[in-house]
Design a protein around this motif. Structure first.
Motif, mmCIF file in Angstrom:
data_model
loop_
_atom_site.group_PDB
_atom_site.id
_atom_site.type_symbol
_atom_site.label_atom_id
_atom_site.label_comp_id
_atom_site.label_asym_id
_atom_site.label_seq_id
_atom_site.Cartn_x
_atom_site.Cartn_y
_atom_site.Cartn_z
ATOM 1 N N THR A 48 0.866 -1.312 -0.181
ATOM 2 C CA THR A 48 -0.042 -0.081 -0.233
ATOM 3 C C THR A 48 0.791 1.188 0.045
ATOM 4 N N LEU A 49 1.946 1.142 0.639
ATOM 5 C CA LEU A 49 2.910 2.370 0.751
ATOM 6 C C LEU A 49 3.369 2.576 -0.684
ATOM 7 N N ASN A 52 0.575 3.912 -2.903
ATOM 8 C CA ASN A 52 0.175 5.291 -2.581
ATOM 9 C C ASN A 52 1.477 6.438 -3.034
ATOM 10 N N THR A 90 -4.690 4.586 -5.866
ATOM 11 C CA THR A 90 -4.240 4.974 -4.370
ATOM 12 C C THR A 90 -5.491 4.938 -3.325
ATOM 13 N N TYR A 95 -4.603 2.660 4.073
ATOM 14 C CA TYR A 95 -3.505 3.159 4.755
ATOM 15 C C TYR A 95 -3.724 3.151 6.155
ATOM 16 N N TYR A 114 5.259 3.873 8.979
ATOM 17 C CA TYR A 114 4.330 3.750 7.863
ATOM 18 C C TYR A 114 3.494 4.799 7.914
ATOM 19 N N SER A 118 4.190 7.537 4.921
ATOM 20 C CA SER A 118 3.190 7.365 3.715
ATOM 21 C C SER A 118 2.858 8.941 3.341
ATOM 22 N N GLY A 122 4.602 10.490 0.314
ATOM 23 C CA GLY A 122 3.467 10.705 -0.715
ATOM 24 C C GLY A 122 3.700 12.122 -1.296
#
Lengths: 154, 127
Positions: A48-49, A52, A90, A95, A114, A118, A122
């Motif tokens: 997911t990191l 995104n 995304t 998240y 995390y 993120s 991001g």
């Protein structure tokens, strides 16, 4: 005849563009996540990191590129790529869920990395995307680059 | 997560209403509150965080089918909430030098999203 008229309606075009983009975006997220998980494991929710962060880069790049006059994106294509694809690719809910899970497991360091990482990574990658698009626009048309930089406040 | 033959179909089916609701809700908020603060994405991400906490916990406790998880969590909520627009909105607020709003939105989203997900988990556990 009828088919043509349906596809000329703005609402139909909008809904179709967003839906098609969303299907592709969500499936990309799913398959990319599966591939990442089998590659690096699920100790830290890297998938997911990475999703995104890459999505933010693409968002900065495409949003900036489509503002210029050198490259023009049709409004429907913009909806397909930005609202549909990148919006669905995304995700904010996974998240937050992932970081709640890390906290539940009392893995505070991983959670902090995390959760904060993120957002900062991001934002950074979004700005890399913007800078890359501006560089590219400058290459394509030097006059446009200056005009664009003047208009940044928009 | 193991492979499931119809799972991608359920994810795709969930992604469509998720993205469409996000688009129309953003537009409604833009008309109602104006463009000074990205209320649309803010409300979407916070409600999505609450719902994901609730449903993920609920599905786990009732041992729900994998397809239901794919439809609601990966498909619908994954597509409904968005991280890329959140980053773009934050960057735009910074660019406009409205720092108070940028901080409120940029830090408020993850903090309140975290509270939302915990609230959703707690609510599902009480059921």
């Amino acid at each position: 005849m009828l088919k043509q008229r349906i596809w000329q309606q703005p609402v139909v075009r909008t809904v179709a563009a967003i839906s098609l983009g969303a299907i592709a975006g969500a499936l990309c997220r799913y398959y990319f996540g599966l591939a990442m998980n089998s590659l690096v494991g699920i100790a830290v929710p890297y998938s997911t990191l990475v999703i995104n962060i890459t999505g933010c880069f693409a968002m900065g790049f495409l949003a900036t590129l489509s503002l210029g006059q050198v490259v023009s994106l049709h409004p429907d294509v913009r909806l397909l790529l930005l609202t549909g694809f990148l919006g669905a690719y995304t995700t904010f809910s996974s998240y937050e869920l992932d970081s709640a899970h890390l906290l539940e497991q009392k893995r505070f360091q991983a959670d902090l990395f995390y959760w904060v990482g993120s957002v900062t990574l991001g934002l950074m990658s979004l700005h890399f995307g913007i800078a890359f698009a501006e560089w590219l626009l400058g290459k394509l048309d030097p006059a446009e680059a200056t005009l664009h930089q003047r208009d940044r406040s928009n | 997560m193991e492979a499931h033959s119809f799972l991608p179909l359920w994810i795709a089916l969930g992604a469509i209403p998720g993205a469409l609701i996000r688009y129309y809700l953003t537009r409604i908020c833009l008309e109602k509150f104006g463009g000074e603060f990205p209320f649309g994405t803010f409300i979407i991400n916070l409600s999505g965080a609450f719902l994901v906490g609730f449903f993920a916990t609920l599905f786990q406790s009732i041992k729900a089918d994998l397809t239901l998880n794919g439809f609601v969590i990966i498909g619908f909520l994954g597509s409904y909430t968005t991280f890329s627009t959140y980053a773009l909105d934050t960057s735009n607020l910074l660019k406009l030098a409205s720092y108070k709003r940028a901080v409120l939105y940029g830090i408020g989203s993850p903090v309140m999203g975290f509270l939302g997900v915990e609230l959703g988990i707690a609510l599902a556990q009480r059921l």
